[in-house]
Design a protein around this motif. Structure first.
Motif, short mmCIF file in Angstrom:
data_model
loop_
_atom_site.label_atom_id
_atom_site.label_comp_id
_atom_site.label_asym_id
_atom_site.label_seq_id
_atom_site.Cartn_x
_atom_site.Cartn_y
_atom_site.Cartn_z
N UNK A 102 -28.50 18.73 31.51
CA UNK A 102 -27.59 17.65 31.35
C UNK A 102 -26.29 17.69 32.11
N UNK A 103 -26.03 18.71 32.93
CA UNK A 103 -24.92 18.43 33.92
C UNK A 103 -25.38 17.69 35.01
N UNK A 104 -26.64 17.69 35.53
CA UNK A 104 -27.10 17.23 36.55
C UNK A 104 -27.45 15.66 36.38
N UNK A 105 -27.56 15.41 35.02
CA UNK A 105 -27.89 14.01 34.66
C UNK A 105 -26.52 13.23 34.66
N UNK A 106 -25.31 13.99 34.26
CA UNK A 106 -24.05 13.30 34.27
C UNK A 106 -23.71 13.00 35.53
N UNK A 107 -24.16 13.98 36.49
CA UNK A 107 -23.70 13.83 38.09
C UNK A 107 -24.45 12.54 38.62
N UNK A 108 -25.85 12.49 38.25
CA UNK A 108 -26.54 11.43 38.74
C UNK A 108 -26.16 9.94 38.13
N UNK A 109 -25.70 10.09 36.85
CA UNK A 109 -24.92 8.96 36.25
C UNK A 109 -23.74 8.36 37.08
N UNK A 110 -22.80 9.47 37.35
CA UNK A 110 -21.43 9.06 38.20
C UNK A 110 -21.75 8.39 39.51
N UNK A 111 -22.95 9.04 40.21
CA UNK A 111 -23.46 8.59 41.53
C UNK A 111 -23.77 7.13 41.44
N UNK A 112 -24.49 6.90 40.26
CA UNK A 112 -25.02 5.35 40.12
C UNK A 112 -23.88 4.31 39.82
N UNK A 205 -32.15 4.66 44.91
CA UNK A 205 -32.71 6.15 45.00
C UNK A 205 -32.02 7.00 43.87
N UNK A 206 -30.77 6.67 43.68
CA UNK A 206 -30.11 7.25 42.68
C UNK A 206 -30.57 7.12 41.32
N UNK A 207 -31.27 5.87 41.04
CA UNK A 207 -31.77 5.65 39.80
C UNK A 207 -33.17 6.48 39.65
N UNK A 208 -33.89 6.57 40.70
CA UNK A 208 -35.16 7.43 40.74
C UNK A 208 -34.79 8.86 40.59
N UNK A 209 -33.62 9.12 41.09
CA UNK A 209 -33.42 10.61 40.73
C UNK A 209 -33.08 10.85 39.19
N UNK A 210 -32.31 9.93 38.76
CA UNK A 210 -31.88 10.05 37.52
C UNK A 210 -33.20 10.07 36.51
N UNK A 211 -33.91 9.21 36.64
CA UNK A 211 -35.57 9.12 36.17
C UNK A 211 -36.01 10.59 36.18
N UNK A 212 -36.06 11.16 37.28
CA UNK A 212 -36.72 12.49 37.63
C UNK A 212 -36.06 13.61 36.68
N UNK A 213 -34.93 13.64 36.66
CA UNK A 213 -33.84 14.40 36.00
C UNK A 213 -34.14 14.37 34.58
N UNK A 214 -34.22 13.02 34.08
CA UNK A 214 -34.86 12.61 32.77
C UNK A 214 -35.81 13.44 32.48
N UNK A 215 -36.98 13.07 33.13
CA UNK A 215 -38.19 13.75 32.90
C UNK A 215 -38.18 15.10 32.97
N UNK A 216 -37.45 15.86 33.79
CA UNK A 216 -37.26 17.28 33.73
C UNK A 216 -36.93 17.53 32.31
N UNK A 217 -35.57 16.84 32.02
CA UNK A 217 -35.25 17.16 30.78
C UNK A 217 -36.15 17.43 29.72
N UNK A 218 -36.91 16.28 29.45
CA UNK A 218 -37.64 16.11 28.31
C UNK A 218 -38.84 17.31 28.39
N UNK A 219 -39.20 17.50 29.75
CA UNK A 219 -40.26 18.58 29.66
C UNK A 219 -39.86 19.97 29.34
#
Length: 364
Positions: A102-112, A205-219
């Protein structure tokens, strides 16, 4: 746990007392307590003697069997509690991992968001460059108009040719200056366009990273759900073990109802206990394999049957495919090799049956 053991010991004591009473009562029932009548002199009197050693030996055997059954059930319940504690620790680790994701997701959203701000800044700069270009074009048109006016003035006024030529030169200089400004504006436009493209690439690239983090979160959430289900399953099995313990105690009570059927009843309870333990450990092994199984969508609805050979300490010696989906069986064998060591009970009869066991694995 100690309270339960004390209750078991109290119940066992009552059973032991009742058993002794029944045994002595049975022996006394067979004794002859009729009144002694006077016999003619010279005749012998028959008497029934109860051998206390026989009574004590039978009571000792029954007490040893009861204590052995209680010890085995206590060990099995202790192992179930340890397994439940292990699953609880795994669930806590998965929760920690979710918090990190969740913390990584917030960082990715800030970068976006930062990338979006940069994109707007570049768009504003592009608009400014376009405005400057329009101004330069307007200046060029003015310069052209001035040159035309100067040329007309030169034709109309020959006597003022020098002045007209000077005005023309000045107009040309302004035109060249306007052209230079136009080229500069175009270069600036190209530079801003490159910056915009770079910012858009970074945003992608930031959006792709966010999607990857989201997939990891779901997993991770799915793994946490499976760990929670495994914990609940362990609790259910612990409750089932308690129920079976009550059934076994009832079987022991039934066993004590008659000494003649004691051996047959004990063998039946022992066989049922061994079968239940083998089934319970098989479920534990299957759950351990599922936790290490790399699941593919094509595995859903499929199953694989594998046969494992284990050492006396639970170390994996060999695993072979018995039947089922080929791809799932390859993944299942890889998961078995990853586990490599399985828990073994202290009961030698149960452990002997677990050393060669077939398991059916169905992905959830």
């Amino acid at each position: 746990m100690k309270k339960k053991q004390n209750n078991n010991y109290t119940g066992s004591t009552v059973i032991s007392v009742l058993l002794h009473a029944a045994l002595i009562g049975g022996l006394l029932w067979g004794a002859d307590f009729t009144s002694v009548t006077h016999q003619p002199k010279g005749q012998s009197i028959e008497a029934v003697v109860i051998d206390p050693n026989v009574v004590n030996e039978q009571a000792r055997k029954i007490r040893q069997q009861r204590e052995e059954a209680q010890r085995q059930e206590s060990d099995r319940l202790r192992r179930l509690e340890q397994q439940a504690e292990l699953l609880e620790k795994q669930r806590e680790q998965e929760e920690k991992r979710l918090r990190e994701l969740r913390a990584e997701k917030l960082a990715a959203e800030k970068a976006a968001r930062d990338a979006e701000v940069e994109r707007k800044r570049i768009a504003e700069a592009k608009q400014k460059a376009a405005d400057e270009q329009r101004k330069a074009e307007a200046a060029a048109r003015v310069a052209q108009e001035k040159a035309a006016a100067a040329e007309a003035e030169r034709v109309r006024r020959v006597e003022e040719q020098r002045k007209a030529e000077q005005a023309a030169k000045q107009a040309e200089a302004e035109r060249q200056k306007a052209l230079a400004e136009q080229r500069k504006a175009e270069e600036e436009r190209q530079r801003k366009l490159a910056e915009k493209q770079r910012a858009e690439e970074e945003a992608r690239q930031a959006e792709e990273e966010r999607q990857r983090k989201l997939a990891e979160k779901k997993k991770a959430e799915e793994e946490a759900r499976k760990a929670e289900e495994a914990r609940k399953e362990a609790e259910r099995k612990a409750a089932e073990a308690k129920r079976k313990q009550a059934e076994q105690e009832a079987a022991l009570n039934e066993l004590f109802s008659g000494l003649e059927s004691e051996s047959a009843t004990r063998d039946t309870a022992r066989g049922r206990y061994i079968s239940d333990e083998v089934s319970r450990y098989g479920s534990i092994y299957t759950q351990m394999i599922r936790q290490n199984l790399l699941v593919d969508n094509s595995f859903l609805g499929q199953e694989c049957v594998v046969k494992m050979r284990l050492s006396g300490t639970g170390l994996l010696l060999d695993v072979t495919e018995v039947g089922g989906n080929k791809s799932l069986c390859r993944a299942t064998k890889a998961a078995v090799l990853k586990v490599s060591s399985f828990p073994m009970p202290d009961d030698k009869d149960v452990a002997a049956q677990l050393q060669s066991i077939e398991l059916t694995v169905k992905p959830e």
